[in-house]
Design a protein around this motif. Structure first.
Motif, short mmCIF file in Angstrom:
data_model
loop_
_atom_site.label_atom_id
_atom_site.label_comp_id
_atom_site.label_asym_id
_atom_site.label_seq_id
_atom_site.Cartn_x
_atom_site.Cartn_y
_atom_site.Cartn_z
N ARG A 11 41.62 45.35 8.35
CA ARG A 11 40.83 46.12 7.38
C ARG A 11 40.08 45.17 6.45
O ARG A 11 38.89 45.36 6.18
CB ARG A 11 41.73 47.04 6.57
N LYS A 12 40.78 44.15 5.97
CA LYS A 12 40.15 43.15 5.10
C LYS A 12 38.98 42.49 5.83
O LYS A 12 37.89 42.36 5.29
CB LYS A 12 41.18 42.11 4.68
N ARG A 14 37.24 43.63 8.39
CA ARG A 14 36.13 44.58 8.60
C ARG A 14 35.31 44.75 7.32
O ARG A 14 34.08 44.79 7.37
CB ARG A 14 36.67 45.95 9.05
#
Length: 129
Positions: A11-12, A14
């Motif tokens: 997530r980080k 992305r």
């Protein structure tokens, strides 16, 4: 820890990539008509078969890219993803050291339990979303 990190790290990554790509595209989309001038926008309008000037489409696309970049940056900051990933990695490493210490006889069960409980307290922020 592993579950949290397996979700948080991608997530980080992305969000950081969205920030970089969105900002870069916004700059490129606004630079094209600025550098190419009217000749470029007339040519692009003809190539794309647009009923209105192509600079409008380019500016709209740049606005969308800029907004994406801003939202991604804000999500990264407001959810403190970087900080949480670093803390989770630190907790995971402490747990690995405890495991090795127990396995090699360097720590007794009492010490390991005390240190384990400290790690649990430090990891209270963990949430898998």
């Amino acid at each position: 820890m592993e579950t949290f990190l397996s979700v948080a790290r991608p997530r980080k990554r992305r969000l950081i990539n969205t920030t970089i790509v969105g900002g870069t595209l916004a700059a490129a989309l606004t630079a094209a008509p600025a550098v190419g001038g009217q000749a470029f926008t007339v040519w692009l309008t003809g190539v794309l078969g647009l009923g209105s000037p192509s600079w409008r489409v380019l500016c709209a696309a740049a606005s969308v890219c800029s907004a994406m970049s801003t939202v991604a940056t804000q999500l990264l900051t407001s959810h403190k993803i970087e900080e949480k990933v670093i803390r989770a990695q630190g907790c995971r490493e402490k747990l690995e050291v405890l495991e090795v210490g127990l396995t090699m006889g360097q720590l007794d069960v009492q010490q390991a339990t005390t240190e384990y409980l400290k790690c649990v307290e430090e990891a209270a922020f963990l949430e898998v979303s």
